[in-house]
Scaffold this active site. Sequence first.
Site, short mmCIF file in Angstrom:
data_model
loop_
_atom_site.label_atom_id
_atom_site.label_comp_id
_atom_site.label_asym_id
_atom_site.label_seq_id
_atom_site.Cartn_x
_atom_site.Cartn_y
_atom_site.Cartn_z
N ASN A 35 0.87 -1.18 0.00
CA ASN A 35 0.00 0.00 0.00
C ASN A 35 0.90 1.23 0.00
O ASN A 35 1.48 1.58 1.03
CB ASN A 35 -0.91 -0.01 1.23
CG ASN A 35 -1.88 1.15 1.27
OD1 ASN A 35 -1.85 2.04 0.42
ND2 ASN A 35 -2.74 1.16 2.26
N ARG B 179 -2.34 -2.29 -3.62
CA ARG B 179 -3.55 -1.50 -3.49
C ARG B 179 -3.42 -0.27 -4.38
O ARG B 179 -2.44 0.47 -4.32
CB ARG B 179 -3.74 -1.05 -2.04
CG ARG B 179 -4.98 -0.19 -1.84
CD ARG B 179 -4.80 0.80 -0.73
NE ARG B 179 -5.99 1.61 -0.53
CZ ARG B 179 -5.99 2.76 0.12
NH1 ARG B 179 -4.89 3.25 0.63
NH2 ARG B 179 -7.10 3.44 0.25
N HIS C 234 -12.85 2.31 -0.44
CA HIS C 234 -12.88 1.20 0.54
C HIS C 234 -13.47 -0.07 -0.08
O HIS C 234 -13.93 -0.96 0.66
CB HIS C 234 -13.69 1.57 1.78
CG HIS C 234 -13.17 2.72 2.56
ND1 HIS C 234 -13.99 3.67 3.16
CD2 HIS C 234 -11.90 3.10 2.87
CE1 HIS C 234 -13.27 4.57 3.78
NE2 HIS C 234 -11.99 4.25 3.62
N VAL D 265 -16.12 2.03 9.08
CA VAL D 265 -16.06 3.28 9.84
C VAL D 265 -14.74 3.34 10.61
O VAL D 265 -14.55 2.64 11.60
CB VAL D 265 -17.25 3.41 10.81
CG1 VAL D 265 -17.24 4.79 11.45
CG2 VAL D 265 -18.57 3.17 10.08
N GLY D 266 -13.83 4.15 10.11
CA GLY D 266 -12.59 4.43 10.80
C GLY D 266 -12.36 5.92 10.75
O GLY D 266 -13.31 6.70 10.80
N ARG E 59 -12.73 14.51 7.62
CA ARG E 59 -13.47 14.89 6.42
C ARG E 59 -14.89 15.29 6.78
O ARG E 59 -15.51 14.75 7.69
CB ARG E 59 -13.49 13.74 5.41
CG ARG E 59 -12.13 13.37 4.86
CD ARG E 59 -12.27 12.32 3.78
NE ARG E 59 -10.99 11.87 3.27
CZ ARG E 59 -10.56 10.60 3.33
NH1 ARG E 59 -11.33 9.67 3.88
NH2 ARG E 59 -9.38 10.27 2.85
N ASP F 121 -9.88 11.56 16.54
CA ASP F 121 -9.93 10.19 17.06
C ASP F 121 -11.18 10.01 17.92
O ASP F 121 -11.40 10.74 18.89
CB ASP F 121 -8.68 9.89 17.88
CG ASP F 121 -8.53 8.42 18.21
OD1 ASP F 121 -9.42 7.87 18.90
OD2 ASP F 121 -7.53 7.81 17.79
N GLY G 165 -11.63 0.70 12.17
CA GLY G 165 -11.24 1.07 13.53
C GLY G 165 -12.38 1.36 14.48
O GLY G 165 -12.46 0.78 15.57
N VAL G 166 -13.28 2.25 14.11
CA VAL G 166 -14.41 2.59 14.96
C VAL G 166 -15.46 1.48 14.93
O VAL G 166 -15.98 1.05 15.96
CB VAL G 166 -15.03 3.94 14.54
CG1 VAL G 166 -16.29 4.24 15.36
CG2 VAL G 166 -14.02 5.07 14.70
N GLU H 158 -8.10 -6.17 4.26
CA GLU H 158 -7.87 -5.80 2.88
C GLU H 158 -6.61 -6.46 2.33
O GLU H 158 -6.55 -6.83 1.14
CB GLU H 158 -7.77 -4.28 2.77
CG GLU H 158 -9.07 -3.56 3.12
CD GLU H 158 -8.89 -2.07 3.32
OE1 GLU H 158 -9.16 -1.33 2.37
OE2 GLU H 158 -8.51 -1.66 4.43
#
Length: 397
Positions: A8, A89, A178, A207-208, A239, A281, A329-330, A381
Amino acid sequence: MSKIFALNAGSSSLKFSIFEIPSEEVVASGLIDRIGLNDSNVVIKYNGEKFTDVKDVPDHDVATKILLEKLKTLGIIKNFDEIAGTGHRVVAGGEVFKDSLLIGEDELNQIDALSEYAPLHNPAEVKVIRAFHKLLPGKPAVGVFDTSFHTTMPAENYLYGVPYEYYEKYGARKYGAHGTSHKYVSLRCAELMGKKPEEVNIITCHVGNGASITAVKKGKSIDTSMGFTPVAGVVMGTRSGDVDPSMLAYIMEKEHIDMTEMLHILNNESGLKGLSGVSSDMRDVEEAMAKGNKRAKIALDVYISAVRRYVGSYLAELNGADAIVFTAGVGENSAPFREQVLADMENLGIKIDKERNESTKEGLISTDDSRVKVYVIPTDEELMIVRDTVRLGHINA
């Protein structure tokens, strides 16, 4: 055993994982960052150990050479013959690349031509693929595109309500992102349900720090929240997600800023970070909210509401879903987030089991009588990249 790289490349970084085939075991991973700057960091994790070094890495060619030589020095690979192939990627595949494929010079030129859709990523990815071609001649290199899973969207879902000529001339449409993650977790979800992908409709929530929601109908993406670029869709870490463009023109006039600066704000200073004034975060924002920070609570409420709206719209678009998946992550790590996103949806057939939600790392988190099943599934991934490399490179262990 053969080894395959999952790579990546970013504008100033090169992340990697090395898998043994056929076991699909990760034998090493790491990154080189600050490429093109002074004091680049080289990090390699293997066998419970961690190698680190700081040195100047002027470009991705040098980064690739340093990586391969260091892997030999550390004994992770004995020689380059062990490397059966590389999977890369690639962020933007446009309408050109509808699936992963072997990358030759023609494909590299096409990826480079799509750089205006991902100017921070595609050029770096081209450099790294070329570098591996030089160092590993004859070994298959496979490109796996973030956008390819979404090329099955129908026109009514990928076109914007702007003059059609902009799509014809410039490819102005929704591409999403994604895709590799959404594909992996939707396939894994079908597997956990004991179904074939074409037998189920699934809403996948990646959702990260970046976030996107996708409607997967019978194994294919039919709609996704990110748009022409990843700034669209739900509120994210930094974002903005969807905003009224007229409001942007209004702010630009008031603040005396140009479009370049506004795009920087939308990508880097908005979302949780901009709303809370605390952090991008989720953990930091949740901690601030627990201490009574009102803006932190507002930021989380806006974030959760944005995800709920997309989940709700995709329930309508799919005429109901068999499952909803949380990942990244989330999505994987915040039980309160998952619970709040799906709160008060019993009339839609969605019931969260509180104990399962707070304890499950992979698997079902809804109640047994929930008509729509809800899962937590860690994304992988890199594994998808490796599997496509094995498939398209015709690699045998």
